[in-house]
Design an enzyme around this catalytic site. Structure first.
Site, PDB file in Angstrom:
ATOM      1  N   CYS B  19       2.373   0.465   5.086  1.00 45.73           N
ATOM      2  CA  CYS B  19       3.715   0.262   5.649  1.00 45.73           C
ATOM      3  C   CYS B  19       4.703   1.211   4.969  1.00 45.73           C
ATOM      4  O   CYS B  19       4.554   1.543   3.801  1.00 45.73           O
ATOM      5  CB  CYS B  19       4.157  -1.183   5.430  1.00 45.73           C
ATOM      6  N   ASP B  20       5.720   1.619   5.713  1.00 45.84           N
ATOM      7  CA  ASP B  20       6.673   2.572   5.145  1.00 45.84           C
ATOM      8  C   ASP B  20       8.064   1.968   4.989  1.00 45.84           C
ATOM      9  O   ASP B  20       8.246   0.748   5.062  1.00 45.84           O
ATOM     10  CB  ASP B  20       6.675   3.881   5.946  1.00 45.84           C
ATOM     11  N   LEU B  21       9.029   2.807   4.738  1.00 41.52           N
ATOM     12  CA  LEU B  21      10.431   2.428   4.540  1.00 41.52           C
ATOM     13  C   LEU B  21      10.942   1.411   5.564  1.00 41.52           C
ATOM     14  O   LEU B  21      11.812   0.601   5.270  1.00 41.52           O
ATOM     15  CB  LEU B  21      11.314   3.675   4.725  1.00 41.52           C
ATOM     16  N   GLY B  23       9.327  -0.909   6.837  1.00 39.87           N
ATOM     17  CA  GLY B  23       8.626  -2.191   6.735  1.00 39.87           C
ATOM     18  C   GLY B  23       7.551  -2.364   7.791  1.00 39.87           C
ATOM     19  O   GLY B  23       7.033  -3.455   8.002  1.00 39.87           O
TER      20      GLY B  23
END
Lengths: 146, 146, 146, 146
Positions: B19-21, B23
């Site tokens: 998962c990234d920035l 979410g």
């Protein structure tokens, strides 16, 4: 390179951990290169992706298309060229070309029209902005982008 | 799920590092999911990708298209369905659909026709086999695949 | 496997994109395996890492140590065993061992004491909870963890 | 920065896909940064990691230790400083420090002794060369390294 005069440029060098069993850059890593180049393009336009996230404005990808023309390997240095155009009222279309860098000794002579650059890959990416509930909308930043 | 009766299935659970920035699972990670599912499909057909690499037979992706329909988040469990068809003499086309898993309590009742599965993403991937010099050819394993 | 009777277990299968130029799983990917195993362990204890993030409670790693004993390769199936102990008032220490899965035919006979499992890697990870300003504190969830 | 005068330097900028749910660079990605920096260091010494792989000489990591002192975030620019020392007859020890880049306006004035650089992380990495059978040996390239 007249063609790319007005495209945004982000430079990279292949890192060995990006290569896989075949000794070439893994296909999915091109997705990383293209994403980073889009975010650098956005920053250049005054749009900070991470800040937008905190404001719950999410720029998301709806569609991604990549043509793989030639494999990148360890030590290759290259540049991703990015330009954007609106698509309908709510979407933007990114065109991205990944080309080898100019060989150092040819850099001065042939800057604008170099036949020795290699086109490794091309991408077309459809982006849209969604709010916290996932609904598409037109954020103010879109005006900066295009 | 009659539609997918003859598709190969590979199951996953989102890992938080994917998962990234925002979410959500980063776009490029879907490329990983689809690749792993293709390799599992190949193994099921008796084709070992890593072994082929050692024999200098390289299965490579020429074109990748992903439709992102809904975002995957932490803890989501899902399945990638894969089928393949020949395209011309030298290429194969993979169709891949990424769907949420059945909720546990509905698993028994609705196994074959479940309206509650969510389609998160779809991919079309064009593959080709190349030899050490990068020339496309038809390896024996193609017969096993289709 | 008496030793691991009270350790939490998370199972994995190597995915080809995790392997690098050397044809083995890249060193950094072990960090991913260990992280996912810790988050699965936390979930088992009723602690949802992603939810904590949204509450601005950040569980962070202060120190990581990995011993690499044997290389993982394509198709390997393995399990990460995890246990935790308090360290001082503010820290927790995770012990994590990555072992090959039982060979299928030996599964029934030797379930509890199997000499044929291979220890691939060991990690010791020091974690701490910090608030939004980066200050360490003792969140309620720590009581659930240990 | 007198201390680092004789250390090798590799520069980076955080890419957004390297950040996770917490909005910070994921712990495992530091492993990538340190690896890329070691390989750049090796290249500088005339040692090509990818070429060694093809000759079946494998430089592998036996032990990795990372201290995480401060979190990297979107847009951060930083440098990894690397030096190496022999450890016994068969091993080498890499010391690696990850520091923020100099703020642009301070670059000229304080080049050699800058108190405003931030130390984000430190690593100690034990490497060894193994042949195809996994046996440690002393390759000729070790002499170039130290």
């Amino acid at each position: 390179m007249d063609k790319y005069r007005h495209w945004h440029q982000t430079s990279f060098k292949v890192r060995d951990y990006e290569c896989d069993l075949q000794g070439r850059v893994n296909n999915s890593v091109y997705g990383n290169y293209f994403e980073h180049s889009r975010h650098e393009f956005l920053l250049f336009k005054g749009i900070d992706f991470a800040e937008l996230c905190e404001q719950k404005i999410h720029l998301v990808v709806r569609h991604l298309e990549i043509d793989y023309l030639k494999s990148l390997s360890s030590r290759d240095e290259f540049t991703v060229f990015t330009k954007v155009e609106p698509q309908g009222r709510l979407k933007v279309l990114f065109h991205q070309h990944l080309l080898s860098n100019l060989p150092a000794d040819e850099h001065d002579l042939k800057e604008q029209n170099n036949p020795s650059r290699i086109l490794y890959a091309k991408a077309i990416v459809t982006g849209v902005a969604v709010n916290e509930k996932g609904k598409p909308f037109i954020p103010d930043v879109f005006q900066k982008m295009i």
